[in-house]
Scaffold this motif. Structure first.
Motif, mmCIF file in Angstrom:
data_model
loop_
_atom_site.group_PDB
_atom_site.id
_atom_site.type_symbol
_atom_site.label_atom_id
_atom_site.label_comp_id
_atom_site.label_asym_id
_atom_site.label_seq_id
_atom_site.Cartn_x
_atom_site.Cartn_y
_atom_site.Cartn_z
ATOM 1 N N SER A 148 1.064 -1.293 0.029
ATOM 2 C CA SER A 148 -0.157 -0.168 -0.345
ATOM 3 C C SER A 148 0.452 1.188 -0.325
ATOM 4 C CB SER A 148 -0.583 -0.372 1.452
ATOM 5 O OG SER A 148 -0.221 0.012 2.951
ATOM 6 N N ARG A 149 0.419 2.591 -0.602
ATOM 7 C CA ARG A 149 0.567 3.474 0.158
ATOM 8 C C ARG A 149 1.386 4.305 0.624
ATOM 9 N NH1 ARG A 149 0.648 8.928 0.867
ATOM 10 N NH2 ARG A 149 1.081 9.910 -0.601
ATOM 11 N N MET A 203 6.872 7.122 -0.569
ATOM 12 C CA MET A 203 6.464 6.253 -1.123
ATOM 13 C C MET A 203 5.206 5.446 -1.923
ATOM 14 S SD MET A 203 9.088 3.945 1.469
ATOM 15 C CE MET A 203 10.571 2.978 0.598
ATOM 16 N N PRO A 204 5.465 6.315 -2.990
ATOM 17 C CA PRO A 204 3.732 5.778 -3.752
ATOM 18 C C PRO A 204 3.072 4.378 -4.259
ATOM 19 C CG PRO A 204 5.165 7.564 -5.351
ATOM 20 C CD PRO A 204 6.067 7.094 -3.448
ATOM 21 N N ASP A 205 4.167 3.729 -4.179
ATOM 22 C CA ASP A 205 4.288 2.132 -4.459
ATOM 23 C C ASP A 205 4.630 1.114 -3.375
ATOM 24 O OD1 ASP A 205 3.513 3.115 -7.163
ATOM 25 O OD2 ASP A 205 5.739 3.677 -7.974
ATOM 26 N N GLY A 206 4.862 1.637 -1.872
ATOM 27 C CA GLY A 206 4.829 1.092 -1.142
ATOM 28 C C GLY A 206 6.870 0.360 -0.834
ATOM 29 N N CYS A 224 11.618 1.999 5.271
ATOM 30 C CA CYS A 224 10.336 2.928 4.969
ATOM 31 C C CYS A 224 11.092 4.155 4.923
ATOM 32 C CB CYS A 224 9.518 2.582 6.092
ATOM 33 S SG CYS A 224 8.035 3.912 5.511
ATOM 34 N N VAL A 225 11.233 5.014 4.197
ATOM 35 C CA VAL A 225 11.261 6.332 4.243
ATOM 36 C C VAL A 225 10.620 7.069 5.819
ATOM 37 C CG1 VAL A 225 10.889 6.891 1.746
ATOM 38 C CG2 VAL A 225 9.328 7.266 3.055
ATOM 39 N N GLN A 226 9.552 6.850 6.166
ATOM 40 C CA GLN A 226 9.091 7.613 6.849
ATOM 41 C C GLN A 226 10.088 6.802 8.802
ATOM 42 O OE1 GLN A 226 7.379 10.720 6.994
ATOM 43 N NE2 GLN A 226 6.639 9.651 5.197
ATOM 44 N N LEU A 227 10.625 6.347 8.527
ATOM 45 C CA LEU A 227 11.617 5.866 9.728
ATOM 46 C C LEU A 227 12.408 6.792 10.320
ATOM 47 C CD1 LEU A 227 11.605 3.407 11.743
ATOM 48 C CD2 LEU A 227 13.231 1.907 10.179
ATOM 49 N N GLU A 244 -1.914 9.413 8.234
ATOM 50 C CA GLU A 244 -1.527 8.826 7.208
ATOM 51 C C GLU A 244 -1.056 7.743 7.359
ATOM 52 O OE1 GLU A 244 -1.058 13.539 7.262
ATOM 53 O OE2 GLU A 244 -0.835 11.776 8.915
ATOM 54 N N ARG A 245 -1.068 6.769 8.429
ATOM 55 C CA ARG A 245 -0.122 6.058 8.377
ATOM 56 C C ARG A 245 -0.589 4.885 7.433
ATOM 57 N NH1 ARG A 245 1.108 2.912 13.734
ATOM 58 N NH2 ARG A 245 2.734 1.687 13.927
#
Length: 83
Positions: free
Chosen positions: A18-19, A23-26, A33-36, A49-50
């Motif tokens: 999932s988006r 990282m729009p393609d997961g 993960c870029v959110q880490l 948004e999670r």
């Protein structure tokens, strides 16, 4: 079990189809993960948004083991057997 602060294995080892913001393609299995953040904490924790898959993950000794390294190994093995 409570998550080990700074572990981040669940944000690295599994693939996420999932988006994810940024990282729009997961993400691929083994990809960070870029959110880490630099402390292995999720920047999206508690945010709407999670991704749902992240919200549904629950830390468990059987999956997370005793260390971050054990969690990475266990989650990578689960990734292989479930794909």
């Amino acid at each position: 079990m409570q998550c080990r602060m700074g572990c981040g294995a669940c944000c690295i080892a599994p693939s996420i189809s999932s988006r994810i913001p940024g990282m729009p393609d997961g993400k691929l299995a083994g990809e960070r993960c870029v959110q880490l953040n630099e402390h292995n904490l999720c920047r999206l924790f508690g945010q709407p948004e999670r991704p749902t898959v992240c919200l549904q993950f629950t830390a468990d000794t059987a999956v997370c083991g005793e260390t971050t390294q054990q969690a990475l190994v266990n989650l990578m093995e689960l990734e292989v057997v479930t794909n």
